[in-house]
Scaffold this motif. Sequence first.
Motif, PDB file in Angstrom:
ATOM      1  N   GLY A  48       6.991 -15.294 -25.577  1.00 23.58           N
ATOM      2  CA  GLY A  48       7.369 -15.102 -26.975  1.00 23.58           C
ATOM      3  C   GLY A  48       8.549 -14.158 -27.146  1.00 23.58           C
ATOM      4  N   ASP A  49       9.238 -14.347 -28.262  1.00 24.80           N
ATOM      5  CA  ASP A  49      10.347 -13.467 -28.614  1.00 24.80           C
ATOM      6  C   ASP A  49      10.489 -13.465 -30.134  1.00 24.80           C
ATOM      7  OD1 ASP A  49      12.409 -11.696 -28.219  1.00 24.80           O
ATOM      8  OD2 ASP A  49      13.801 -13.172 -27.406  1.00 24.80           O
ATOM      9  N   ILE A  50      11.036 -12.404 -30.651  1.00 24.43           N
ATOM     10  CA  ILE A  50      11.289 -12.248 -32.082  1.00 24.43           C
ATOM     11  C   ILE A  50      12.797 -12.282 -32.288  1.00 24.43           C
ATOM     12  CG2 ILE A  50      10.986 -10.723 -34.080  1.00 24.43           C
ATOM     13  CD1 ILE A  50       8.313 -11.624 -32.949  1.00 24.43           C
ATOM     14  N   ASN A  51      13.264 -13.001 -33.325  1.00 22.15           N
ATOM     15  CA  ASN A  51      14.698 -13.013 -33.578  1.00 22.15           C
ATOM     16  C   ASN A  51      15.155 -11.617 -34.028  1.00 22.15           C
ATOM     17  OD1 ASN A  51      13.668 -13.112 -36.250  1.00 22.15           O
ATOM     18  ND2 ASN A  51      15.459 -14.227 -36.955  1.00 22.15           N
ATOM     19  N   PRO A  52      16.458 -11.323 -33.917  1.00 21.45           N
ATOM     20  CA  PRO A  52      16.943  -9.967 -34.229  1.00 21.45           C
ATOM     21  C   PRO A  52      16.603  -9.486 -35.642  1.00 21.45           C
ATOM     22  CG  PRO A  52      18.612 -11.163 -33.016  1.00 21.45           C
ATOM     23  CD  PRO A  52      17.518 -12.157 -33.347  1.00 21.45           C
ATOM     24  N   ALA A  53      16.530 -10.384 -36.606  1.00 18.42           N
ATOM     25  CA  ALA A  53      16.197  -9.982 -37.977  1.00 18.42           C
ATOM     26  C   ALA A  53      14.704  -9.704 -38.140  1.00 18.42           C
ATOM     27  CB  ALA A  53      16.631 -11.069 -38.955  1.00 18.42           C
ATOM     28  N   GLY A  54      13.906 -10.084 -37.139  1.00 18.53           N
ATOM     29  CA  GLY A  54      12.460  -9.855 -37.191  1.00 18.53           C
ATOM     30  C   GLY A  54      11.725 -10.811 -38.108  1.00 18.53           C
ATOM     31  N   THR A  55      12.331 -11.970 -38.382  1.00 18.41           N
ATOM     32  CA  THR A  55      11.738 -12.917 -39.323  1.00 18.41           C
ATOM     33  C   THR A  55      11.128 -14.149 -38.680  1.00 18.41           C
ATOM     34  OG1 THR A  55      13.896 -13.960 -39.636  1.00 18.41           O
ATOM     35  CG2 THR A  55      13.265 -12.216 -41.215  1.00 18.41           C
ATOM     36  N   HIS A  56      11.441 -14.390 -37.396  1.00 22.73           N
ATOM     37  CA  HIS A  56      10.926 -15.581 -36.717  1.00 22.73           C
ATOM     38  C   HIS A  56      10.404 -15.224 -35.328  1.00 22.73           C
ATOM     39  CE1 HIS A  56      13.509 -17.392 -39.778  1.00 22.73           C
ATOM     40  NE2 HIS A  56      12.702 -18.444 -39.689  1.00 22.73           N
ATOM     41  N   PHE A  57       9.348 -15.920 -34.946  1.00 26.95           N
ATOM     42  CA  PHE A  57       8.739 -15.778 -33.624  1.00 26.95           C
ATOM     43  C   PHE A  57       8.930 -17.092 -32.889  1.00 26.95           C
ATOM     44  CE2 PHE A  57       4.948 -16.622 -30.981  1.00 26.95           C
ATOM     45  CZ  PHE A  57       5.045 -15.565 -30.094  1.00 26.95           C
ATOM     46  N   TYR A  58       9.399 -17.028 -31.658  1.00 33.17           N
ATOM     47  CA  TYR A  58       9.605 -18.215 -30.842  1.00 33.17           C
ATOM     48  C   TYR A  58       8.810 -18.060 -29.549  1.00 33.17           C
ATOM     49  CZ  TYR A  58      13.698 -18.561 -33.855  1.00 33.17           C
ATOM     50  OH  TYR A  58      14.518 -18.620 -34.935  1.00 33.17           O
ATOM     51  N   CYS A  59       8.300 -19.189 -29.032  1.00 32.74           N
ATOM     52  CA  CYS A  59       7.591 -19.120 -27.752  1.00 32.74           C
ATOM     53  C   CYS A  59       7.547 -20.495 -27.106  1.00 32.74           C
ATOM     54  CB  CYS A  59       6.177 -18.580 -27.935  1.00 32.74           C
ATOM     55  SG  CYS A  59       5.052 -19.678 -28.807  1.00 32.74           S
ATOM     56  N   VAL A  60       7.147 -20.510 -25.851  1.00 27.29           N
ATOM     57  CA  VAL A  60       6.874 -21.747 -25.128  1.00 27.29           C
ATOM     58  C   VAL A  60       5.472 -22.193 -25.519  1.00 27.29           C
ATOM     59  CG1 VAL A  60       6.454 -22.738 -22.837  1.00 27.29           C
ATOM     60  CG2 VAL A  60       8.343 -21.117 -23.180  1.00 27.29           C
ATOM     61  N   ARG A  61       5.325 -23.479 -25.839  1.00 23.24           N
ATOM     62  CA  ARG A  61       3.988 -24.031 -26.082  1.00 23.24           C
ATOM     63  C   ARG A  61       3.824 -25.232 -25.167  1.00 23.24           C
ATOM     64  NH1 ARG A  61       1.756 -27.584 -31.070  1.00 23.24           N
ATOM     65  NH2 ARG A  61       2.796 -29.161 -29.846  1.00 23.24           N
ATOM     66  N   GLU A  62       2.898 -25.135 -24.237  1.00 23.13           N
ATOM     67  CA  GLU A  62       2.574 -26.271 -23.379  1.00 23.13           C
ATOM     68  C   GLU A  62       1.488 -27.082 -24.063  1.00 23.13           C
ATOM     69  OE1 GLU A  62       3.328 -24.752 -18.831  1.00 23.13           O
ATOM     70  OE2 GLU A  62       1.286 -24.947 -19.531  1.00 23.13           O
ATOM     71  N   ASP A  63       1.621 -28.390 -23.994  1.00 19.74           N
ATOM     72  CA  ASP A  63       0.660 -29.317 -24.578  1.00 19.74           C
ATOM     73  C   ASP A  63      -0.085 -30.016 -23.443  1.00 19.74           C
ATOM     74  OD1 ASP A  63      -0.700 -31.461 -25.750  1.00 19.74           O
ATOM     75  OD2 ASP A  63       0.905 -31.843 -27.197  1.00 19.74           O
ATOM     76  N   HIS A  64      -1.381 -29.765 -23.354  1.00 21.52           N
ATOM     77  CA  HIS A  64      -2.214 -30.361 -22.309  1.00 21.52           C
ATOM     78  C   HIS A  64      -3.152 -31.419 -22.869  1.00 21.52           C
ATOM     79  CE1 HIS A  64      -1.069 -27.685 -18.939  1.00 21.52           C
ATOM     80  NE2 HIS A  64      -0.705 -26.910 -19.947  1.00 21.52           N
TER      81      HIS A  64
END
Length: 93
Positions: free
Chosen positions: A73-89
């Motif tokens: 996971g990571d947060i964008n510099p503005a702190g408004t969005h969260f991004y991450c890897v999602r594996e689908d099993h």
Amino acid sequence: DGGATKVEVTPETSNVRTRVHEYGGGAFVLAPGGDGVIYSNFADQSLYWVHASGESALVCSSGDGNIYRFADGDINPAGTHFYCVREDHTTDT
């Protein structure tokens, strides 16, 4: 230790770990504005946010049968969005 103090921030029953990439990816990220941590709990592979106040909230469920796994996971510099890897099993055999 440089005078640092260790502080437990996740619930005692949590296990901050993920099964992404099978060997595990990054299992937590500091929340925006220093408001706690967002982490993957190994037992159910769901994402949780533990706020600095100690309040815990489910961010994203791993689905029935833990078919989704989250990591890096990571947060964008503005702190408004969260991004991450999602594996689908969904179709694991």
